[in-house]
Motif scaffolding. Structure first.
Motif, PDB file in Angstrom:
ATOM      1  N   ASP A 107      44.556  42.558  49.706  1.00 14.68           N
ATOM      2  CA  ASP A 107      44.878  40.879  49.807  1.00 14.68           C
ATOM      3  C   ASP A 107      45.082  40.953  51.682  1.00 14.68           C
ATOM      4  OD1 ASP A 107      45.964  40.396  47.256  1.00 14.68           O
ATOM      5  OD2 ASP A 107      48.312  41.456  47.048  1.00 14.68           O
ATOM      6  N   GLY A 108      44.958  41.667  52.430  1.00 16.80           N
ATOM      7  CA  GLY A 108      44.713  41.410  53.717  1.00 16.80           C
ATOM      8  C   GLY A 108      45.766  42.478  54.949  1.00 16.80           C
ATOM      9  N   ILE A 109      45.598  42.133  55.710  1.00 17.43           N
ATOM     10  CA  ILE A 109      46.490  43.203  57.251  1.00 17.43           C
ATOM     11  C   ILE A 109      48.267  42.398  56.881  1.00 17.43           C
ATOM     12  CG2 ILE A 109      45.570  41.513  58.891  1.00 17.43           C
ATOM     13  CD1 ILE A 109      46.796  45.678  58.898  1.00 17.43           C
ATOM     14  N   HIS A 110      47.778  41.367  56.612  1.00 16.55           N
ATOM     15  CA  HIS A 110      49.494  40.189  56.963  1.00 16.55           C
ATOM     16  C   HIS A 110      50.081  40.430  54.968  1.00 16.55           C
ATOM     17  CE1 HIS A 110      48.612  39.453  60.545  1.00 16.55           C
ATOM     18  NE2 HIS A 110      47.010  38.850  60.900  1.00 16.55           N
ATOM     19  N   ALA A 111      49.436  40.657  54.449  1.00 11.35           N
ATOM     20  CA  ALA A 111      49.677  40.714  53.375  1.00 11.35           C
ATOM     21  C   ALA A 111      51.596  41.645  53.020  1.00 11.35           C
ATOM     22  CB  ALA A 111      49.363  41.033  52.214  1.00 11.35           C
ATOM     23  N   PRO A 112      52.189  40.702  52.722  1.00  8.62           N
ATOM     24  CA  PRO A 112      53.802  41.218  52.380  1.00  8.62           C
ATOM     25  C   PRO A 112      53.864  42.353  51.546  1.00  8.62           C
ATOM     26  CG  PRO A 112      53.682  38.927  51.571  1.00  8.62           C
ATOM     27  CD  PRO A 112      52.342  39.148  52.224  1.00  8.62           C
ATOM     28  N   ASP A 158      46.875  63.353  53.220  1.00 11.45           N
ATOM     29  CA  ASP A 158      47.169  64.331  51.892  1.00 11.45           C
ATOM     30  C   ASP A 158      47.364  63.018  50.830  1.00 11.45           C
ATOM     31  OD1 ASP A 158      47.314  66.702  53.382  1.00 11.45           O
ATOM     32  OD2 ASP A 158      48.417  65.493  54.857  1.00 11.45           O
ATOM     33  N   LEU A 159      46.986  61.712  51.279  1.00 13.63           N
ATOM     34  CA  LEU A 159      47.800  61.178  49.811  1.00 13.63           C
ATOM     35  C   LEU A 159      47.109  59.282  50.174  1.00 13.63           C
ATOM     36  CD1 LEU A 159      49.372  60.395  47.268  1.00 13.63           C
ATOM     37  CD2 LEU A 159      51.191  59.759  48.821  1.00 13.63           C
ATOM     38  N   VAL A 160      46.791  58.676  49.771  1.00 11.06           N
ATOM     39  CA  VAL A 160      45.971  57.071  50.018  1.00 11.06           C
ATOM     40  C   VAL A 160      46.795  56.482  49.484  1.00 11.06           C
ATOM     41  CG1 VAL A 160      44.175  55.831  49.554  1.00 11.06           C
ATOM     42  CG2 VAL A 160      44.241  58.346  50.468  1.00 11.06           C
ATOM     43  N   LEU A 161      47.865  54.904  49.682  1.00 11.67           N
ATOM     44  CA  LEU A 161      48.123  54.570  48.406  1.00 11.67           C
ATOM     45  C   LEU A 161      47.797  53.201  49.003  1.00 11.67           C
ATOM     46  CD1 LEU A 161      51.974  55.594  49.587  1.00 11.67           C
ATOM     47  CD2 LEU A 161      50.780  56.779  47.140  1.00 11.67           C
ATOM     48  N   SER A 162      47.339  52.108  48.201  1.00 13.80           N
ATOM     49  CA  SER A 162      46.779  51.293  47.583  1.00 13.80           C
ATOM     50  C   SER A 162      47.228  50.299  47.021  1.00 13.80           C
ATOM     51  CB  SER A 162      45.581  50.887  46.849  1.00 13.80           C
ATOM     52  OG  SER A 162      44.754  49.654  47.751  1.00 13.80           O
ATOM     53  N   GLY A 163      47.503  48.684  47.678  1.00  9.52           N
ATOM     54  CA  GLY A 163      48.753  47.482  47.936  1.00  9.52           C
ATOM     55  C   GLY A 163      49.568  47.471  48.906  1.00  9.52           C
ATOM     56  N   VAL A 164      50.735  47.559  47.808  1.00  9.89           N
ATOM     57  CA  VAL A 164      51.753  46.682  46.564  1.00  9.89           C
ATOM     58  C   VAL A 164      50.249  45.877  46.683  1.00  9.89           C
ATOM     59  CG1 VAL A 164      53.475  46.554  44.903  1.00  9.89           C
ATOM     60  CG2 VAL A 164      53.469  48.267  46.638  1.00  9.89           C
ATOM     61  N   ASN A 165      49.439  45.427  45.476  1.00 14.42           N
ATOM     62  CA  ASN A 165      49.164  44.208  45.270  1.00 14.42           C
ATOM     63  C   ASN A 165      50.374  43.198  44.565  1.00 14.42           C
ATOM     64  OD1 ASN A 165      46.150  42.724  44.792  1.00 14.42           O
ATOM     65  ND2 ASN A 165      46.812  42.591  42.482  1.00 14.42           N
ATOM     66  N   LYS A 166      49.815  41.764  45.093  1.00 13.07           N
ATOM     67  CA  LYS A 166      50.850  40.672  44.660  1.00 13.07           C
ATOM     68  C   LYS A 166      49.909  40.657  43.189  1.00 13.07           C
ATOM     69  CE  LYS A 166      52.507  35.982  45.397  1.00 13.07           C
ATOM     70  NZ  LYS A 166      51.703  34.512  46.048  1.00 13.07           N
ATOM     71  N   GLY A 167      50.082  40.538  41.813  1.00 16.26           N
ATOM     72  CA  GLY A 167      49.751  40.294  40.976  1.00 16.26           C
ATOM     73  C   GLY A 167      49.141  41.725  40.039  1.00 16.26           C
ATOM     74  N   ARG A 168      49.506  41.561  39.243  1.00 17.25           N
ATOM     75  CA  ARG A 168      49.183  43.043  38.102  1.00 17.25           C
ATOM     76  C   ARG A 168      47.817  43.772  38.173  1.00 17.25           C
ATOM     77  NH1 ARG A 168      50.540  41.519  31.683  1.00 17.25           N
ATOM     78  NH2 ARG A 168      48.604  39.546  31.330  1.00 17.25           N
ATOM     79  N   ASN A 169      47.753  44.471  37.911  1.00 14.41           N
ATOM     80  CA  ASN A 169      46.223  45.179  37.837  1.00 14.41           C
ATOM     81  C   ASN A 169      46.273  46.027  36.931  1.00 14.41           C
ATOM     82  OD1 ASN A 169      44.205  44.228  39.703  1.00 14.41           O
ATOM     83  ND2 ASN A 169      45.570  45.452  41.051  1.00 14.41           N
ATOM     84  N   VAL A 170      45.484  45.449  35.118  1.00  6.80           N
ATOM     85  CA  VAL A 170      46.145  45.832  33.915  1.00  6.80           C
ATOM     86  C   VAL A 170      44.821  45.624  33.240  1.00  6.80           C
ATOM     87  CG1 VAL A 170      48.043  46.205  34.064  1.00  6.80           C
ATOM     88  CG2 VAL A 170      47.129  44.189  33.271  1.00  6.80           C
ATOM     89  N   ALA A 171      44.378  46.408  32.217  1.00  5.65           N
ATOM     90  CA  ALA A 171      43.790  45.806  31.392  1.00  5.65           C
ATOM     91  C   ALA A 171      42.247  45.796  31.536  1.00  5.65           C
ATOM     92  CB  ALA A 171      43.752  44.823  30.763  1.00  5.65           C
ATOM     93  N   GLU A 172      41.110  44.632  31.754  1.00  6.81           N
ATOM     94  CA  GLU A 172      39.951  44.270  32.784  1.00  6.81           C
ATOM     95  C   GLU A 172      40.196  44.174  34.031  1.00  6.81           C
ATOM     96  OE1 GLU A 172      39.253  43.434  28.404  1.00  6.81           O
ATOM     97  OE2 GLU A 172      40.744  42.569  30.452  1.00  6.81           O
ATOM     98  N   GLU A 182      53.444  43.375  39.481  1.00  2.09           N
ATOM     99  CA  GLU A 182      53.323  41.586  38.841  1.00  2.09           C
ATOM    100  C   GLU A 182      54.167  40.982  38.768  1.00  2.09           C
ATOM    101  OE1 GLU A 182      52.836  40.940  33.404  1.00  2.09           O
ATOM    102  OE2 GLU A 182      54.571  41.868  34.367  1.00  2.09           O
ATOM    103  N   PHE A 183      53.677  39.288  38.775  1.00  5.01           N
ATOM    104  CA  PHE A 183      54.314  38.274  38.504  1.00  5.01           C
ATOM    105  C   PHE A 183      54.465  37.324  37.289  1.00  5.01           C
ATOM    106  CE2 PHE A 183      50.593  36.712  41.112  1.00  5.01           C
ATOM    107  CZ  PHE A 183      50.327  36.248  40.385  1.00  5.01           C
ATOM    108  N   ASN A 227      55.647  32.684  43.717  1.00  4.17           N
ATOM    109  CA  ASN A 227      55.620  32.500  45.211  1.00  4.17           C
ATOM    110  C   ASN A 227      57.130  32.919  45.734  1.00  4.17           C
ATOM    111  OD1 ASN A 227      53.605  29.584  44.693  1.00  4.17           O
ATOM    112  ND2 ASN A 227      54.900  28.918  44.505  1.00  4.17           N
ATOM    113  N   ALA A 228      57.159  33.230  44.813  1.00  2.00           N
ATOM    114  CA  ALA A 228      58.216  34.807  46.012  1.00  2.00           C
ATOM    115  C   ALA A 228      58.502  36.268  45.028  1.00  2.00           C
ATOM    116  CB  ALA A 228      59.828  34.311  45.885  1.00  2.00           C
ATOM    117  N   PRO A 229      56.929  37.361  44.739  1.00  2.84           N
ATOM    118  CA  PRO A 229      57.348  38.227  43.729  1.00  2.84           C
ATOM    119  C   PRO A 229      58.750  39.249  43.596  1.00  2.84           C
ATOM    120  CG  PRO A 229      55.361  38.284  44.905  1.00  2.84           C
ATOM    121  CD  PRO A 229      55.821  37.182  45.434  1.00  2.84           C
TER     122      PRO A 229
END
Length: 255
Positions: free
Chosen positions: A9-14, A86-100, A127-128, A134-136
């Motif tokens: 989501d970018g460097i400025h994403a909440p 030692d660990l990579v964390l990717s996120g926290v994405n605004k919106g779920r990442n499931v299924a396809e 998920e929202f 607008n406010a996950p």
């Protein structure tokens, strides 16, 4: 423990601030390397024909004009020097990442790249709902993230496995628990092509999403079913995508 955090989501994403807070609950050696611009939906793309621009935005915080995959490579192979994370964390994405979603997601790709580099890696998504769009409810990820990561890390993440975590769209006190799930499948009728015209009358197009009148009931045991029941979904996904069952059938056919 040295932790490398990224997102799509970018460097400025909440959500990036949220993943940093989760990481700091585990370690004080935390590094942020995230895309300069929103890279949602870029999947596991790697920049080979364009140069990468690197910008330091703060202590141990870097922006890369590239994809989440580029960011993990830059972080692990360049910015952090000789000491790999030692660990990579990717996120926290605004919106779920499931299924396809996992096929398209840059969030998943960041974690996949960490796994390819031999580093235990997690993709984290919040998920929202239409009401919380607008406010996950980031506090849900903040409450459950650190303890969940500790437990999975202590269990031992297999070398070729990435852990996909999705937090449900509800307040922390309303979360029913945690479920280990498999990747689900849904009706892809939600995808649409929106045609518009620019100021000169020339057509252009957006690939977008629309809310289905009636969603399919998700199969039990899937990431979709877990979120629908307000559970945190934890899905281990392997890098090896070989279809062993069909491979056996195909071998017999091609003899």
């Amino acid at each position: 423990m040295r932790i490398l955090c990224t997102n799509d989501d970018g460097i400025h994403a909440p959500g990036l601030k949220v993943v940093e807070e989760i990481a700091r609950a585990l370690s004080d050696d935390v590094w942020i390397v995230a895309p300069e611009l929103d890279q949602s939906g870029v999947s596991h793309s790697l920049s080979l024909n364009d140069p990468l621009r690197l910008r330091e935005v703060g202590p141990r915080h870097f922006a890369v004009r590239g994809t989440p995959t580029d960011c993990v490579i830059m972080g692990a192979r360049h910015i952090l020097g000789e000491t790999m994370p030692d660990l990579v964390l990717s996120g926290v994405n605004k919106g779920r990442n499931v299924a396809e979603d996992v096929v398209y997601s840059g969030t998943i790709a960041g974690a996949l790249e960490g796994t390819i580099l031999g580093i235990p890696s997690f993709a984290l998504s919040q998920e929202f709902s239409m009401e919380t769009r607008n406010a996950p409810l980031w506090e849900t990820a903040l409450k459950f993230g650190p303890a969940l990561l500790r437990k999975v890390i202590d269990a031992g993440v297999p070398k070729n496995t990435v852990i996909n975590v999705n937090f449900p769209a509800c307040a922390p006190d309303d979360v029913a628990g945690v479920r280990v799930t498999r990747q689900g499948k849904r009706n892809l009728g939600f995808l649409r092509v929106d045609q518009r015209r620019d100021g000169r009358g020339n057509p252009y197009f957006w690939i977008g999403f629309e809310r289905l009148a009636q969603a399919d009931v998700p199969a039990e045991g899937t990431d979709l079913a877990a979120l629908a029941a307000r559970y945190v979904s934890v899905t281990p996904m392997r890098l090896d995508r070989t279809d062993d069952e069909f491979s056996q059938a195909l071998t017999a056919t091609l003899k």
